[in-house]
Design an enzyme around this catalytic site. Sequence first.
Site, mmCIF file in Angstrom:
data_model
loop_
_atom_site.group_PDB
_atom_site.id
_atom_site.type_symbol
_atom_site.label_atom_id
_atom_site.label_comp_id
_atom_site.label_asym_id
_atom_site.label_seq_id
_atom_site.Cartn_x
_atom_site.Cartn_y
_atom_site.Cartn_z
ATOM 1 N N GLU A 88 -0.227 -4.259 -5.196
ATOM 2 C CA GLU A 88 0.775 -5.288 -4.913
ATOM 3 C C GLU A 88 1.005 -5.502 -3.421
ATOM 4 O OE1 GLU A 88 1.987 -7.416 -6.791
ATOM 5 O OE2 GLU A 88 2.180 -6.664 -8.837
ATOM 6 N N LYS A 110 8.142 -1.952 0.360
ATOM 7 C CA LYS A 110 7.639 -0.594 0.623
ATOM 8 C C LYS A 110 6.135 -0.496 0.418
ATOM 9 C CE LYS A 110 7.273 0.373 -3.959
ATOM 10 N NZ LYS A 110 6.179 0.948 -4.732
ATOM 11 N N SER A 143 -0.315 7.087 -5.427
ATOM 12 C CA SER A 143 0.059 5.727 -5.040
ATOM 13 C C SER A 143 -1.175 4.873 -4.789
ATOM 14 C CB SER A 143 0.922 5.764 -3.773
ATOM 15 O OG SER A 143 0.993 4.490 -3.173
#
Length: 334
Positions: free
Chosen positions: A282, A192, A255
């Site tokens: 990441e 994701k 985020s």
Amino acid sequence: MKEKIAYLGMGIWGFCLASLLANKGYHVVGWARNAELIAQLQTEKRHPQVPDVPIHPNLSFTTDMAEAVENASMIVEGVSSAGIRPVSEQLKTITNLNVPFVITSKGIEQHTGLLLSEIVVEIFGNDASQYLGYLSGPSIAREVLKGCPCSVVISAYNPDTLKKIHNAFLTPTFRVYPNSDLKGVALGGALKNIIAIACGISDGFRFGDNAKSGLVTRGLHEIRKFATIMNCRPDTLNGLAGLGDLCTTCFSSLSRNTKFGKLIAQGMTVAQAKAEIGMVVEGVYTALSAYQIAKHHKIDMPITTGIYRVLYENLDIQEGIAALLQRNTKEEYL
């Protein structure tokens, strides 16, 4: 005497979950290699990334891993995906896994394509599988620290391990749902982040909500295709570890992967955007691993491929967007 839990990694997510466990009454010992960070936590009683949150008295800190894990009934890791191998190797010199070991990081190891759980098994041996657990789902650290309601999944191969981890983390506001598909849970959390970078790019170009929702939906389709080839249950990706985590990461202003995408859309280089965020992004690393695996297995993943090419082949972002929009349409299949 309070039951002891060792927490390896004291970034904001590690601090968040360590605080949650401390609030439940566990004696939590947080470990990190960064001596300066540990000293700051010990003296100032605040985490530098969330200075408004006081440190719970049940939470202590050390740079000595042996001290952290001694007599611990559970070990939780919260390091970056790149850090799990060296941390696991260091842990192996201290102890064999004979208590639940909970992975909370999200990623795929570069160059090997291994999931984080597979790295741990490679280092500790197949017997370690019975102690492995994986926590994932839509969980922004700052919201969890505030006590906002949150739902996640816990996965483990061994039912007893699953029960122990579930009971440790469950609170009235931190809902924990069991899921036996550990590999699917791990892949949902890792992949994701790539889609979140794409959504950040969309935000950077002010493409609007229609474009972003399209990216999320087609991104979920890519994740499901990838996970199915990897022998995961497709329905896992429709739940908290897939769709739930994807939505939060792509739409939250907190985020870091979405922020990263927005910054490179606004003209920053990859290095500049990573430096601006100041924490591990990441999705940058997972994009390389996922692209290589998808290429090997001939999985069509246009969004992932586009992000990989922008990050690693210096593809112009506008060209990447045009390539996506000019693809032939076909029957929607989800």
